[in-house]
Write an enzyme that holds these catalytic residues in place. Structure first.
Site, mmCIF file in Angstrom:
data_model
loop_
_atom_site.group_PDB
_atom_site.id
_atom_site.type_symbol
_atom_site.label_atom_id
_atom_site.label_comp_id
_atom_site.label_asym_id
_atom_site.label_seq_id
_atom_site.Cartn_x
_atom_site.Cartn_y
_atom_site.Cartn_z
ATOM 1 N N ASP A 198 27.974 38.540 25.376
ATOM 2 C CA ASP A 198 28.725 38.151 26.565
ATOM 3 C C ASP A 198 30.173 38.026 26.107
ATOM 4 O O ASP A 198 30.441 37.842 24.907
ATOM 5 C CB ASP A 198 28.187 36.808 27.087
ATOM 6 C CG ASP A 198 29.058 36.230 28.180
ATOM 7 O OD1 ASP A 198 29.394 35.034 28.090
ATOM 8 O OD2 ASP A 198 29.432 36.980 29.105
ATOM 9 N N ASP A 232 33.193 36.196 28.008
ATOM 10 C CA ASP A 232 33.856 34.908 28.261
ATOM 11 C C ASP A 232 33.031 33.746 27.726
ATOM 12 O O ASP A 232 31.919 33.540 28.159
ATOM 13 C CB ASP A 232 34.065 34.728 29.767
ATOM 14 C CG ASP A 232 34.932 35.827 30.360
ATOM 15 O OD1 ASP A 232 34.373 36.671 31.085
ATOM 16 O OD2 ASP A 232 36.123 35.865 30.069
HETATM 17 C C1 G6P Z 1 32.366 36.064 33.518
HETATM 18 C C2 G6P Z 1 32.778 34.600 33.545
HETATM 19 C C3 G6P Z 1 32.746 34.064 34.961
HETATM 20 C C4 G6P Z 1 33.573 34.971 35.873
HETATM 21 C C5 G6P Z 1 32.967 36.364 35.825
HETATM 22 C C6 G6P Z 1 33.727 37.350 36.715
HETATM 23 O O1 G6P Z 1 31.021 36.160 33.697
HETATM 24 O O2 G6P Z 1 31.872 33.858 32.741
HETATM 25 O O3 G6P Z 1 33.295 32.759 34.959
HETATM 26 O O4 G6P Z 1 33.550 34.510 37.208
HETATM 27 O O5 G6P Z 1 33.023 36.849 34.493
HETATM 28 O O6 G6P Z 1 34.988 37.548 36.137
HETATM 29 P P1 G6P Z 1 36.119 38.483 36.803
HETATM 30 O O7 G6P Z 1 37.088 38.681 35.653
HETATM 31 O O8 G6P Z 1 35.423 39.775 37.232
HETATM 32 O O9 G6P Z 1 36.665 37.734 37.959
HETATM 33 MG MG MG Z 2 30.118 33.603 29.237
#
Ligand code: G6P
Ligand code: MG
Length: 216
Positions: free
Chosen positions: A12, A14
């Site tokens: 993953d 983030d």
């Molecule tokens: C990751 C993060 C989420 C976020 C998602 C979408 O999964 O953990 O917190 O909302 O990505 O991110 P984006 O950059 O597409 O808005």
């Molecule tokens: Mg994450």
């Protein structure tokens, strides 16, 4: 003694490779404040790993708010603009502990690696961090019909590496991600988030604790 024979690592992004979860939180906090919804790090815990659409739906659901499709789209655009503004200065120093060493060692040992993220900004961020050369592929929020906790993102990553899910480890920091990994048949390792330690196969405080030689 080997834990199990692994041929692939799926990360993953983030909260596992880079510390961007707070950037997401601040951007969603701004949105929630605009909507008059009480939103703290506690509420944000449930959003981790969700897609941008599902994250906004979760915030609206806190107060059972109904908004127009047009307003929904505008809020998502505003959130992403604010988020992108906040990560422009991301660089190698933002890579979380143990990640770079693991990528270097795994690459030396011919272990395939991929990123599996719900973020539509994942390729941009991986490039900002200078890590793109380590990954066979990046499966991001633009490339899946069903975001986490559906396993599609990780199944596509394994397929892209020509590996079976059972041959791969998934590293995740969010409940939605661990659920996706378990449902997809992966070896699920929770990283840095004690709230999900029990539901995963293993828990690590950070990736300096991962012992590659137990798997390769
Ligand atoms: C990751 C993060 C989420 C976020 C998602 C979408 O999964 O953990 O917190 O909302 O990505 O991110 P984006 O950059 O597409 O808005
Ligand atoms: Mg994450």
């Amino acid at each position: 003694m080997k834990n199990k024979e692994i041929k692939g690592l799926i990360f993953d992004l983030d909260g596992v490779i880079v510390s961007t979860e707070h950037n997401h939180f601040l951007a969603w906090k701004k949105t929630a404040d605009q909507l008059g919804v009480k939103f703290s790090e506690h509420e944000n815990e449930k959003l981790k790993g969700l897609s941008r659409v599902d994250s906004l739906k979760a915030i609206l659901a806190i107060d059972n708010l109904i908004i127009s499709e047009k307003e929904f789209g505008t809020l998502m655009l505003d959130k992403n603009e604010f988020y992108l503004e906040s990560i422009q200065l991301l660089n190698e120093s933002n890579i979380l502990p143990g990640v770079k060493n693991l990528l270097v060692s795994a690459k030396e040992q011919g272990i395939k690696m991929a990123v599996g993220s719900s973020s539509k900004n994942a390729p941009f961020i991986v490039k900002l961090l200078g890590l793109d050369d380590y990954f066979e592929l990046i499966v991001d929020g633009n490339m899946v019909a069903d975001p986490k906790p559906h396993p599609e993102v990780f199944l596509n990553a394994a397929k892209g590496m020509n590996l079976k899910p059972s041959d791969c480890i998934v590293f995740e920091d969010a409940e939605s991600g661990i659920k996706a990994a378990l449902d997809g048949g992966f070896h699920a390792i929770a990283v840095g988030n004690k709230n999900i330690a029990e539901m995963a196969h293993e828990y690590l405080n950070d990736l300096t604790e991962f012992k590659l030689d137990l798997y390769a």
